[in-house]
Design a protein around this motif. Structure first.
Motif, PDB file in Angstrom:
ATOM      1  N   UNK A  92      36.835  47.981  31.721  1.00 24.33           N
ATOM      2  CA  UNK A  92      37.998  47.650  32.535  1.00 24.33           C
ATOM      3  C   UNK A  92      37.709  47.241  33.977  1.00 24.33           C
ATOM      4  N   UNK A  93      36.484  47.565  34.468  1.00 22.10           N
ATOM      5  CA  UNK A  93      36.294  47.360  35.901  1.00 22.10           C
ATOM      6  C   UNK A  93      35.485  46.116  36.234  1.00 22.10           C
ATOM      7  N   UNK A  94      35.816  45.496  37.353  1.00 21.01           N
ATOM      8  CA  UNK A  94      35.063  44.350  37.812  1.00 21.01           C
ATOM      9  C   UNK A  94      33.949  44.839  38.727  1.00 21.01           C
ATOM     10  N   UNK A 124      33.544  44.071  41.736  1.00 25.22           N
ATOM     11  CA  UNK A 124      34.106  44.456  43.040  1.00 25.22           C
ATOM     12  C   UNK A 124      34.557  45.913  43.021  1.00 25.22           C
ATOM     13  N   UNK A 125      35.130  46.326  41.881  1.00 25.93           N
ATOM     14  CA  UNK A 125      35.635  47.696  41.828  1.00 25.93           C
ATOM     15  C   UNK A 125      34.513  48.713  41.786  1.00 25.93           C
ATOM     16  N   UNK A 149      31.847  46.895  50.648  1.00 25.87           N
ATOM     17  CA  UNK A 149      31.590  45.459  50.657  1.00 25.87           C
ATOM     18  C   UNK A 149      30.563  45.078  51.728  1.00 25.87           C
ATOM     19  N   UNK A 189      38.827  37.985  34.943  1.00 25.24           N
ATOM     20  CA  UNK A 189      38.303  38.490  36.211  1.00 25.24           C
ATOM     21  C   UNK A 189      37.037  37.735  36.581  1.00 25.24           C
ATOM     22  N   UNK A 190      36.982  37.294  37.817  1.00 22.43           N
ATOM     23  CA  UNK A 190      35.803  36.562  38.273  1.00 22.43           C
ATOM     24  C   UNK A 190      34.631  37.508  38.415  1.00 22.43           C
TER      25      UNK A 190
END
Lengths: 116, 843
Positions: free
Chosen positions: B53-55, B57-58, B63, B841-842
């Motif tokens: 489920x996670x990208x 980014x997550x 960052x 999702x990218x």
């Protein structure tokens, strides 16, 4: 005095087309842009329609509201919230969405697109 | 004053945590970080979530901008390749040359790959980085059977990854006689293996892999016991090996089996070079968990700060409690303290429930006063309390088995154990936050919300396992301080839902803006809007889309349909009791064909039509309404469905006509909006085929009438409903349901289903019975009248929507091109029908 700006104002729809305190999606220059008639605050806002979290074209269908004094929209999918002023994600993640200036004249709504 | 430069070698979780900890103490150091991977530090613990489920980014811890804002110079894809200790210089892969005052090695570990012939074949993977996962992802498309070598923590995570990648068959191969040999015993392993089998993961213990078969690509595995297994994909997760090659090159002392030797200050044999995390060897131990790595980061950060302030070092690393609680493939696994202590050194109490897949073991001292350690599989909800009891040497109750079985009989107070812990008790072991730290935040700094506690103490931000305990601690401490704990709606309303319900009723307000103007402040939000909208619907039952109420509805109520992946909607017509004529079935089929919808039978005996464009919704409903259908309210917090079995009409066992009663019940309460969804069922006999005991209100036929059960649910936390009344006739049954539902609607919190509502009710079921059966509050008459008003006001809201031009107009995607559909919607073919494209999702 006229202010010189790099913004092109594009007509989106008539002001009556956007119900009070709600958003709609307009197709402008090949982009989906969400426009919000925040009647409660007497303000208009526009952002990208795409929610960056799961890449869904959905922000225009989200509920608008405020956090402190900051106006915001909540994506209907997973309730990520974004500032309507800065585009910054307010639910603790690092997303940012594009915002656009809006002006209403003679009952018509225009969205400002930067020309570069 | 000179600004010391600290070079951090490695940008993994521990390397990152070191920077964060140091910056929290001082900004007087210059920080330079070298990372080997192309991306900034990410959460490796939850790596398997990357498939599900996670990208990325997550999973990222902070960052790139965080490094910039904090003045950290960060070099990614550029590992340090050499250290010149005399000149105090590092050299990087890309040719950078940099002096340091202190060096912190956080180089982590690499997967340990045993020397099995054939490990170099295509289709054999290791499991450590995002790149490894991407390669697995690319390969998994052509694989159907997968295996993992290694039945430890990481191996089982890798097995989950294979499951998520859609492999049909997944095997786990473990050399030791049991799974997770470091954490659990044989009995625990057996329960875990049975649980895994339910998920279609086969485990093989005592299995030594001899060879990997296949030409250039893996086709199977051969074992020392001459058995073979056909697989076309293999993940090796047989342990870790510290990354100490750079330390060896720099001639720092390393252990015989690897690892950079460090002292209690985490200094290597060169006192200006530190090593932390999985690369460090402390007292002959490598710590492969996150919490000790974070503790090491803290020790080095405080050492450096004290050094600069010319103070003596304050903290030491003296080994670490390896107690862990994990959720593996949805199964709780925990071990703490001395988990393997055995008689006669201690006494052992075990509890096993094979049917539920639960195993618990505690080891207690011979004098039965202290808890030494234990193991929990299948249900680790008591882990935090047990760990604290063991670590703080708390004297055990007279019946220590209560610790794992729960107190049986008598009232129990969940928070009382927590409050008896000493202030030094470690609540969050990842971030080393004590009970005292949290109480200080609550009492001194007036921090009352979980989010703010997280921000100020960082508790709950690592593995998250302590979150329930922190929540309880906040509640109990506030109560103890005499601070009123009020569940107010949100920042816009200082009332509880119940207070607001009464106020709105007394004032007769019928719009969201009216409620906000009179009783709230600010502009509202996504929490209070749907809550108030629900109150208005429960009070007046007027169309949710009229009088400006539309904009206060949650998205699904706003469009009277359920939003699905990709932005299309699903449509569920009401089919009361699950009874439907062939003619109506044909209409549903025709509508689905015409609008290209995916159809599926729901769990509630209805038919769900998926993939409808928003602009098609009114047209679809027009056709359904013409054929006699009504809205099924699948989108609302309202009555969903009343399931039924066939009862006496056809079934040879039935004792009452379950279908007719289910239809009557469903038609009575259809459209009734409530704090959360409501489900019901009617069974025609004791065999209970309609599963009424898993419903908010369920009815089971008896020879003499009906038994009424309330407050059950299915879902993630299943609950059996409780018996409210026995052998009542149909009229009485409906009267009791009337009272029950209205009492729930008036007093529950927002989004609270009936089961947790009853849990929180003081006096519990006995109190509920006294209100509904004995009319102890004298409100039964009122409850019945109130619900009758709602029943009388029922109208099909979809019928109103298609017939009212102003409402209908809003069902279009583009305001300036109402006929156009959203071009980004992608529906792909799937088993003769369609489905939504996966989350886009990218990477």
């Amino acid at each position: 005095m006229e202010i010189l700006e790099d913004i092109k104002w594009i007509k989106a729809c008539s002001a009556d087309d956007i119900p009070e305190n709600e958003g709609v999606c307009a197709y402008i220059n090949g982009e989906q842009i969400a426009i919000y008639n925040f009647k409660r605050r007497g303000e208009w806002f526009a952002t990208q329609n795409l929610c960056p979290h799961k890449q869904q074209m959905a922000l225009s269908r989200g509920m608008i509201g405020s956090q402190g004094s900051e106006p915001k929209v909540a994506c209907p999918f997973h309730k990520k919230t974004f500032s309507l002023e800065t585009g910054q994600c307010l639910s603790g993640e690092d997303y940012k969405i594009q915002t656009y200036p809006v002006k209403v004249s003679n009952g018509e709504v225009f969205v400002g697109i930067s020309e570069f | 004053m000179k600004k010391y430069r600290i070079v951090v070698v490695g940008n993994g979780m521990v390397g990152y945590k070191f920077c964060e900890k140091l910056l929290a103490k001082t900004k007087d150091f210059e920080l330079v970080v070298f990372g080997e991977e192309p991306r900034v530090a990410y959460d490796r613990v939850h790596l398997s979530a990357y498939f599900a489920e996670k990208s990325i980014e997550e999973l990222t811890l902070a960052p790139i901008s965080w490094y910039q804002e904090n003045g950290i110079t960060l070099y990614l894809s550029d590992p340090v390749t050499n250290i010149d200790r005399e000149q105090k210089k590092v050299y990087s892969h890309h040719g950078l040359e940099l002096t340091y005052d202190f060096l912190v090695m956080a180089t982590g570990s690499a997967p340990f790959v045993p020397e099995i012939p054939g490990v170099e074949k295509d289709g054999v993977f290791v499991y450590r980085t995002i790149e490894d996962l991407d390669m697995m992802k690319d390969y998994a498309g052509k694989a159907t059977k997968g295996a993992v070598i290694g039945g430890g923590l990481l191996g089982l995570e890798a097995a989950k990854a294979l499951l998520d990648l859609g492999l049909k068959e997944t095997h786990v191969i473990e050399f030791a006689p049991r799974l997770m040999p470091r954490q659990i015993d044989q009995a625990g392993s057996d329960i875990l293996a049975a649980k895994l089998l339910e998920l279609n993961i086969k485990t093989h213990c005592n299995k030594n892999t001899k060879e990997i078969l296949g030409e250039n690509t893996i086709q199977g595995m051969a074992f020392a016991d001459d058995e073979k297994l056909e697989v076309d994909m293999l993940v090796i997760s047989a342990g870790i090996k510290p990354r100490d090659e750079l330390a060896r090159l720099a001639e720092l002392e390393v252990g015989i089996r690897g690892g950079i030797v460090v002292n209690d200050h985490l200094q290597t044999s060169d006192p200006e070079i530190f090593a932390i995390g999985e690369c460090a060897l402390h007292q002959k131990a490598i710590y492969g968990l996150l919490a000790p790595g974070y503790e090491m980061a803290e020790v080095v950060a405080s050492y450096l700060v004290n050094l600069k302030e010319e103070l003596a070092p304050a903290k030491k690393f003296t080994g670490f409690d390896m107690s862990t609680k994990l959720k593996l493939l949805g199964v709780d696994v925990a071990s703490f303290g001395n988990a393997f202590a055995q008689e006669p050194d201690c006494q052992t109490i075990t509890f096993e429930n094979r049917a539920k897949g639960i195993y618990k073991r505690i080891n207690i001292s011979l004098d039965k006063k202290r808890l030494l350690g234990g193991i929990l599989v299948g249900d680790a909800s008591q882990y935090n309390m047990l760990l604290q009891t063991a670590n703080n040497n708390i004297v055990l109750p007279p019946d220590p088995e209560d610790l794992i079985l729960g107190s049986r009989g008598g009232e129990s107070d969940a928070g009382s154990g927590l409050m008896s812990l000493p202030d030094e008790a470690l609540i969050c072991s990842c971030e080393a936050v004590t009970k005292g730290d949290i109480i200080h935040q609550i009492t001194e700094n007036k921090t009352f919300s979980l989010d703010d506690i997280k921000k100020s103490t960082k508790a709950c931000t690592g593995c998250g396992g302590c979150t329930p305990m922190v929540k309880d601690l906040i509640q109990c401490t506030m109560k103890a301080q005499g601070i009123l704990v009020r569940n107010v709606l949100c920042e816009h309303f200082s009332y509880t839902r119940q207070e607001l319900f009464d106020l709105v009723k007394i004032k007769g307000i019928k719009s969201y803006d009216g409620v906000l103007d009179e009783l709230g402040h600010g502009d509202g939000c996504e929490t209070c809007k749907p809550a108030v909208a629900s109150i208005l619907a429960s009070l007046w039952n007027e169309n949710v889309l009229e009088k400006g109420r539309a904009t206060a509805q949650d998205s699904n109520d706003r469009y009277l349909a359920n939003i699905q992946r990709g932005g299309t909607y699903s449509v569920v017509p009401r089919i009361p009791g699950g009874e439907i004529t062939p003619e109506k079935l044909i209409v549903i089929g025709q509508v689905a064909q015409k609008y290209g919808l995916y159809t599926k039978i729901t769990g509630g005996q209805r038919i769900d039509l998926f993939g409808a464009h928003m602009s098609d919704l009114p047209k679809i409903w027009e056709e359904l309404i013409d054929a006699g259908f009504e809205s099924g309210h699948a989108y609302g917090k309202s009555l969903r469905t009343v399931k039924s079995c066939v009862g006496t009409t056809w079934c040879r066992f039935g004792v009452q006509d379950a279908v007719s009663f289910a239809i009557e019940v469903e038609n009575r309460y259809k459209g009734l909006r409530s704090p959360h969804k409501l489900k019901s069922a009617v069974s025609g006999c004791i065999r209970e085929c309609a599963e009424a005991q898993s419903k908010d209100f369920g009815i089971i036929a008896t020879e003499k009438g009906w038994n009424l059960y309330v407050c059950g649910n299915g879902g993630s936390k299943p609950r059996h409903a409780e018996l409210l009344a026995t052998d009542v006739d149909s009229e009485t049954c409906l009267k009791l349901i009337d009272r029950f539902l209205m009492f729930y609607i008036k007093t529950a919190e927002p989004l609270q289903r009936t089961a947790p509502w009853l849990d929180k009710m003081e006096g519990g079921l006995a109190y509920l019975k006294s209100v509904i059966l004995d009319d102890a509050l004298g409100i039964c008459n009122e409850l019945e009248q109130e619900i009758q008003v709602l029943i009388n006001n029922y109208k099909c809201e979809w019928k109103e929507a298609v017939e009212t031009p102003e409402i209908r107009k809003r069902f279009s995607h583009f305001v300036n091109a109402p006929e156009e559909k959203d071009p980004t919607v992608e529906l792909v073919p799937f088993r003769d029908q369609i489905k939504a494209k996966d989350w886009n999702v990218l990477a």
